[in-house]
Design a protein around this motif. Structure first.
Motif, PDB file in Angstrom:
ATOM      1  N   ALA A  26       0.832  -1.206   0.000  1.00  0.00           N
ATOM      2  CA  ALA A  26       0.000   0.000   0.000  1.00  0.00           C
ATOM      3  C   ALA A  26       0.867   1.257   0.000  1.00  0.00           C
ATOM      4  O   ALA A  26       0.641   2.182  -0.781  1.00  0.00           O
ATOM      5  CB  ALA A  26      -0.947  -0.007   1.187  1.00  0.00           C
ATOM      6  N   TRP A  27       1.873   1.298   0.875  1.00  0.00           N
ATOM      7  CA  TRP A  27       2.732   2.484   0.949  1.00  0.00           C
ATOM      8  C   TRP A  27       3.505   2.690  -0.347  1.00  0.00           C
ATOM      9  O   TRP A  27       3.776   3.824  -0.731  1.00  0.00           O
ATOM     10  CB  TRP A  27       3.673   2.385   2.150  1.00  0.00           C
ATOM     11  CG  TRP A  27       2.995   2.775   3.436  1.00  0.00           C
ATOM     12  CD1 TRP A  27       1.960   2.133   4.065  1.00  0.00           C
ATOM     13  CD2 TRP A  27       3.295   3.915   4.237  1.00  0.00           C
ATOM     14  NE1 TRP A  27       1.616   2.809   5.201  1.00  0.00           N
ATOM     15  CE2 TRP A  27       2.418   3.901   5.341  1.00  0.00           C
ATOM     16  CE3 TRP A  27       4.229   4.940   4.127  1.00  0.00           C
ATOM     17  CZ2 TRP A  27       2.442   4.876   6.322  1.00  0.00           C
ATOM     18  CZ3 TRP A  27       4.261   5.906   5.119  1.00  0.00           C
ATOM     19  CH2 TRP A  27       3.369   5.878   6.198  1.00  0.00           C
ATOM     20  N   ASN A  28       3.884   1.625  -1.028  1.00  0.00           N
ATOM     21  CA  ASN A  28       4.618   1.771  -2.287  1.00  0.00           C
ATOM     22  C   ASN A  28       3.768   2.349  -3.417  1.00  0.00           C
ATOM     23  O   ASN A  28       4.309   2.757  -4.437  1.00  0.00           O
ATOM     24  CB  ASN A  28       5.255   0.443  -2.704  1.00  0.00           C
ATOM     25  CG  ASN A  28       6.626   0.262  -2.086  1.00  0.00           C
ATOM     26  OD1 ASN A  28       7.366   1.219  -1.893  1.00  0.00           O
ATOM     27  ND2 ASN A  28       6.976  -0.977  -1.772  1.00  0.00           N
ATOM     28  N   THR A  29       2.461   2.436  -3.226  1.00  0.00           N
ATOM     29  CA  THR A  29       1.630   3.117  -4.221  1.00  0.00           C
ATOM     30  C   THR A  29       1.799   4.638  -4.116  1.00  0.00           C
ATOM     31  O   THR A  29       1.464   5.350  -5.070  1.00  0.00           O
ATOM     32  CB  THR A  29       0.130   2.799  -4.041  1.00  0.00           C
ATOM     33  OG1 THR A  29      -0.336   3.376  -2.818  1.00  0.00           O
ATOM     34  CG2 THR A  29      -0.141   1.307  -4.097  1.00  0.00           C
ATOM     35  N   ARG A 143       4.509  -1.766  -6.401  1.00  0.00           N
ATOM     36  CA  ARG A 143       4.734  -2.966  -5.595  1.00  0.00           C
ATOM     37  C   ARG A 143       6.110  -3.558  -5.866  1.00  0.00           C
ATOM     38  O   ARG A 143       6.522  -3.710  -7.014  1.00  0.00           O
ATOM     39  CB  ARG A 143       3.664  -4.000  -5.905  1.00  0.00           C
ATOM     40  CG  ARG A 143       3.721  -5.206  -5.008  1.00  0.00           C
ATOM     41  CD  ARG A 143       2.583  -6.184  -5.325  1.00  0.00           C
ATOM     42  NE  ARG A 143       2.460  -7.187  -4.290  1.00  0.00           N
ATOM     43  CZ  ARG A 143       3.216  -8.286  -4.224  1.00  0.00           C
ATOM     44  NH1 ARG A 143       4.146  -8.507  -5.135  1.00  0.00           N
ATOM     45  NH2 ARG A 143       3.036  -9.150  -3.237  1.00  0.00           N
ATOM     46  N   ARG A 144       6.811  -3.913  -4.792  1.00  0.00           N
ATOM     47  CA  ARG A 144       8.100  -4.605  -4.916  1.00  0.00           C
ATOM     48  C   ARG A 144       7.844  -5.991  -5.484  1.00  0.00           C
ATOM     49  O   ARG A 144       7.005  -6.740  -4.974  1.00  0.00           O
ATOM     50  CB  ARG A 144       8.775  -4.708  -3.542  1.00  0.00           C
ATOM     51  CG  ARG A 144      10.069  -5.504  -3.546  1.00  0.00           C
ATOM     52  CD  ARG A 144      10.774  -5.437  -2.201  1.00  0.00           C
ATOM     53  NE  ARG A 144       9.956  -5.875  -1.089  1.00  0.00           N
ATOM     54  CZ  ARG A 144      10.028  -7.071  -0.507  1.00  0.00           C
ATOM     55  NH1 ARG A 144      10.890  -7.983  -0.927  1.00  0.00           N
ATOM     56  NH2 ARG A 144       9.240  -7.371   0.520  1.00  0.00           N
ATOM     57  N   PRO A 145       8.559  -6.378  -6.531  1.00  0.00           N
ATOM     58  CA  PRO A 145       8.369  -7.719  -7.104  1.00  0.00           C
ATOM     59  C   PRO A 145       8.654  -8.807  -6.063  1.00  0.00           C
ATOM     60  O   PRO A 145       9.522  -8.663  -5.206  1.00  0.00           O
ATOM     61  CB  PRO A 145       9.388  -7.770  -8.246  1.00  0.00           C
ATOM     62  CG  PRO A 145       9.667  -6.344  -8.588  1.00  0.00           C
ATOM     63  CD  PRO A 145       9.536  -5.583  -7.294  1.00  0.00           C
ATOM     64  N   ASP A 146       7.925  -9.903  -6.164  1.00  0.00           N
ATOM     65  CA  ASP A 146       8.079 -11.002  -5.214  1.00  0.00           C
ATOM     66  C   ASP A 146       9.493 -11.569  -5.201  1.00  0.00           C
ATOM     67  O   ASP A 146       9.954 -12.058  -4.173  1.00  0.00           O
ATOM     68  CB  ASP A 146       7.086 -12.123  -5.524  1.00  0.00           C
ATOM     69  CG  ASP A 146       5.655 -11.717  -5.206  1.00  0.00           C
ATOM     70  OD1 ASP A 146       5.445 -10.831  -4.349  1.00  0.00           O
ATOM     71  OD2 ASP A 146       4.742 -12.291  -5.832  1.00  0.00           O
TER      72      ASP A 146
END
Length: 156
Positions: A26-29, A143-146
């Motif tokens: 959420a914060w990475n948005t 979003r950070r990639p998995d």
């Protein structure tokens, strides 16, 4: 109908880890409209020298934050959990309007209500100026990639 935000307390290692990743996503948005609803209406924060209370003050705080912290990329990692509390360590990279890069390190203590909404958030944060070539967070904003390493794997 009462709003809930699973996973709900009491937290296990697994559910707390999921809650931390959901917060990171959420914060990475960098979108206050996506972040604010996961907090109680009367949420209380401590973030550096800011002490916002409630949705509107938190929204205003986040708008100021992401207007200053450009190209923001965050990684959070679970530190500990029990019942309705989660402790997190994190690092994020960003640059200011002059182009100076920073890596901000910190920890947060979170407390949740029974519906899984965060009611208390206490953050302690330190900013370290870094050179552009010292950056470690290069994924496209969002979003950070998995498959991207977390803090421990990066030695942070």
């Amino acid at each position: 109908m009462m709003k809930t935000k699973p996973p709900l307390p009491p937290f296990t290692q697994e559910t707390a880890t999921l809650k931390v990743r959901m917060a990171e996503d959420a914060w990475n948005t960098c979108d206050p409209e996506r972040v604010v609803p996961v907090y109680t209406e009367d949420t209380h924060w401590r973030n550096r020298t800011d002490f916002p209370v409630g949705h509107e003050q938190v929204r205003q705080f986040l708008e100021r934050k992401w207007a200053k912290e450009l190209e923001y990329r965050l990684i959070k990692e679970l530190w500990a959990c029990s019942e309705n509390r989660i402790a997190v360590r994190f690092a994020y990279e960003w640059h200011d309007a002059s182009g100076q890069w920073f890596r901000s390190y910190g920890n947060e203590n979170w407390e949740f209500d029974p519906q899984g909404l965060m009611q208390l958030r206490y953050a302690s944060i330190n900013d370290l100026p870094i050179k552009s070539e010292e950056r470690k967070f290069y994924w496209p904003q969002g979003r950070r990639p998995d498959d991207h390493p977390g803090l421990s794997a990066l030695g942070l």
